[in-house]
Design a protein around this motif. Sequence first.
Motif, PDB file in Angstrom:
ATOM      1  N   LEU A   1      35.736   2.502  18.086  1.00  0.00           N
ATOM      2  CA  LEU A   1      35.376   1.481  18.679  1.00  0.00           C
ATOM      3  C   LEU A   1      35.606   1.646  20.140  1.00  0.00           C
ATOM      4  N   CYS A   2      36.881   1.606  20.679  1.00  0.00           N
ATOM      5  CA  CYS A   2      37.385   2.035  21.767  1.00  0.00           C
ATOM      6  C   CYS A   2      37.087   0.901  22.897  1.00  0.00           C
ATOM      7  N   ILE A   3      35.964  -0.118  22.992  1.00  0.00           N
ATOM      8  CA  ILE A   3      35.748  -1.108  23.698  1.00  0.00           C
ATOM      9  C   ILE A   3      35.098  -1.778  23.621  1.00  0.00           C
ATOM     10  N   GLU A   4      36.154  -3.497  24.070  1.00  0.00           N
ATOM     11  CA  GLU A   4      35.363  -4.454  23.143  1.00  0.00           C
ATOM     12  C   GLU A   4      33.593  -4.672  23.038  1.00  0.00           C
ATOM     13  N   LYS A   5      33.078  -3.908  24.124  1.00  0.00           N
ATOM     14  CA  LYS A   5      31.733  -4.266  23.624  1.00  0.00           C
ATOM     15  C   LYS A   5      31.473  -4.188  22.622  1.00  0.00           C
ATOM     16  N   ASN A   6      32.022  -2.812  21.839  1.00  0.00           N
ATOM     17  CA  ASN A   6      31.602  -2.845  20.288  1.00  0.00           C
ATOM     18  C   ASN A   6      31.624  -3.573  19.379  1.00  0.00           C
ATOM     19  N   LEU A   7      32.523  -4.583  19.683  1.00  0.00           N
ATOM     20  CA  LEU A   7      33.289  -4.795  18.215  1.00  0.00           C
ATOM     21  C   LEU A   7      32.499  -6.282  18.899  1.00  0.00           C
ATOM     22  N   GLN A   8      32.039  -7.257  20.151  1.00  0.00           N
ATOM     23  CA  GLN A   8      31.069  -7.763  20.301  1.00  0.00           C
ATOM     24  C   GLN A   8      29.568  -7.486  18.847  1.00  0.00           C
ATOM     25  N   LEU A   9      29.140  -5.957  19.250  1.00  0.00           N
ATOM     26  CA  LEU A   9      27.533  -5.984  18.831  1.00  0.00           C
ATOM     27  C   LEU A   9      27.975  -6.166  17.389  1.00  0.00           C
ATOM     28  N   LEU A  10      29.021  -5.360  16.722  1.00  0.00           N
ATOM     29  CA  LEU A  10      29.258  -5.956  15.186  1.00  0.00           C
ATOM     30  C   LEU A  10      29.442  -8.084  14.976  1.00  0.00           C
ATOM     31  N   GLU A  11      29.986  -8.093  15.890  1.00  0.00           N
ATOM     32  CA  GLU A  11      30.290  -9.788  16.090  1.00  0.00           C
ATOM     33  C   GLU A  11      28.574 -10.628  15.772  1.00  0.00           C
ATOM     34  N   GLU A  12      27.543 -10.153  16.773  1.00  0.00           N
ATOM     35  CA  GLU A  12      26.938 -10.403  17.911  1.00  0.00           C
ATOM     36  C   GLU A  12      25.182  -9.760  16.192  1.00  0.00           C
ATOM     37  N   SER A  13      25.875  -9.076  15.313  1.00  0.00           N
ATOM     38  CA  SER A  13      24.725  -8.442  14.472  1.00  0.00           C
ATOM     39  C   SER A  13      24.271 -10.272  13.210  1.00  0.00           C
ATOM     40  N   ASN A  14      25.524 -11.083  13.340  1.00  0.00           N
ATOM     41  CA  ASN A  14      25.276 -11.900  12.253  1.00  0.00           C
ATOM     42  C   ASN A  14      25.453 -10.766  11.255  1.00  0.00           C
ATOM     43  N   LEU A  15      26.097 -10.530  10.316  1.00  0.00           N
ATOM     44  CA  LEU A  15      25.903 -10.060   9.307  1.00  0.00           C
ATOM     45  C   LEU A  15      27.370 -10.008   9.759  1.00  0.00           C
ATOM     46  N   LYS A  16      28.725  -9.798   7.747  1.00  0.00           N
ATOM     47  CA  LYS A  16      29.479 -10.014   7.434  1.00  0.00           C
ATOM     48  C   LYS A  16      30.108  -8.427   8.303  1.00  0.00           C
ATOM     49  N   TYR A  17      31.175  -8.065   8.571  1.00  0.00           N
ATOM     50  CA  TYR A  17      30.836  -6.811   8.910  1.00  0.00           C
ATOM     51  C   TYR A  17      32.470  -6.769   8.651  1.00  0.00           C
ATOM     52  N   ILE A  18      33.370  -5.560   8.993  1.00  0.00           N
ATOM     53  CA  ILE A  18      34.514  -4.935   8.793  1.00  0.00           C
ATOM     54  C   ILE A  18      34.782  -3.693   9.714  1.00  0.00           C
ATOM     55  N   ALA A  19      35.681  -3.531  10.245  1.00  0.00           N
ATOM     56  CA  ALA A  19      35.706  -2.194  11.051  1.00  0.00           C
ATOM     57  C   ALA A  19      37.165  -2.083  11.053  1.00  0.00           C
ATOM     58  N   VAL A  20      38.005  -0.754  11.609  1.00  0.00           N
ATOM     59  CA  VAL A  20      39.308  -0.402  11.479  1.00  0.00           C
ATOM     60  C   VAL A  20      39.129   0.329  13.008  1.00  0.00           C
ATOM     61  N   PHE A  21      41.295   0.147  13.083  1.00  0.00           N
ATOM     62  CA  PHE A  21      41.450   1.202  14.457  1.00  0.00           C
ATOM     63  C   PHE A  21      41.344   2.507  14.057  1.00  0.00           C
ATOM     64  N   GLY A  22      40.511   3.422  14.994  1.00  0.00           N
ATOM     65  CA  GLY A  22      40.410   4.600  15.240  1.00  0.00           C
ATOM     66  C   GLY A  22      41.836   4.807  15.489  1.00  0.00           C
ATOM     67  N   ASN A  23      41.804   6.639  15.853  1.00  0.00           N
ATOM     68  CA  ASN A  23      43.247   6.549  17.255  1.00  0.00           C
ATOM     69  C   ASN A  23      42.714   6.210  18.363  1.00  0.00           C
ATOM     70  N   ASN A  24      41.267   6.310  18.774  1.00  0.00           N
ATOM     71  CA  ASN A  24      41.414   6.172  20.431  1.00  0.00           C
ATOM     72  C   ASN A  24      41.220   4.377  21.132  1.00  0.00           C
TER      73      ASN A  24
END
Length: 170
Positions: free
Chosen positions: A37-60
């Motif tokens: 995801l690399c930047i917090e903005k991408n996490l914010q977009l998942l959060e703002e989707s209002n869908l249940k989501y899950i993500a894992v850390f990548g090597n970056n």
Amino acid sequence: MIIGILSDSHLKSDYTKEVIDYLKSQGCEYLIHAGDLCIEKNLQLLEESNLKYIAVFGNNDRALLELSSKYNIKSEPYYFKIKNKRFKLMHLPYHLTPDVDIVIFGHTHIFEKDYKNKTLFINPGEVCAREKPLIECVKLEIKENEYIITRYFRDINEKNFKKEEYKYEQ
């Protein structure tokens, strides 16, 4: 159950937003991000989707480690369940063993799908269009006796997503 799957957003939050909005328009109830995801903005977009989501850390994603309590982002491999299906989510394709129903991974920036030993393996490709000029994501529809994988992809110079569909009997 309909799940949107994406990976390798990198610094492309505009593409990430487009993909999330598109997956929502296709009826996705959940979002799964396979890392980088690399930047917090991408996490914010998942959060703002209002869908249940899950993500894992990548090597970056080292810069995002301190945000794990703020967002639903986990270390790999991460095991979880949605309804009656068991998932394993990772970024690096190091744990590709058939010990769950569905294995999701990223890192290679290449769309892959396979069904073997009663386990579905999916790599949705890349959101960031770094390795090729394509923005990619996947919709996974889980029916009682069937998996339907729809790969969506759009050339960065075109406006509309194209799709390919694959079906596997469970």
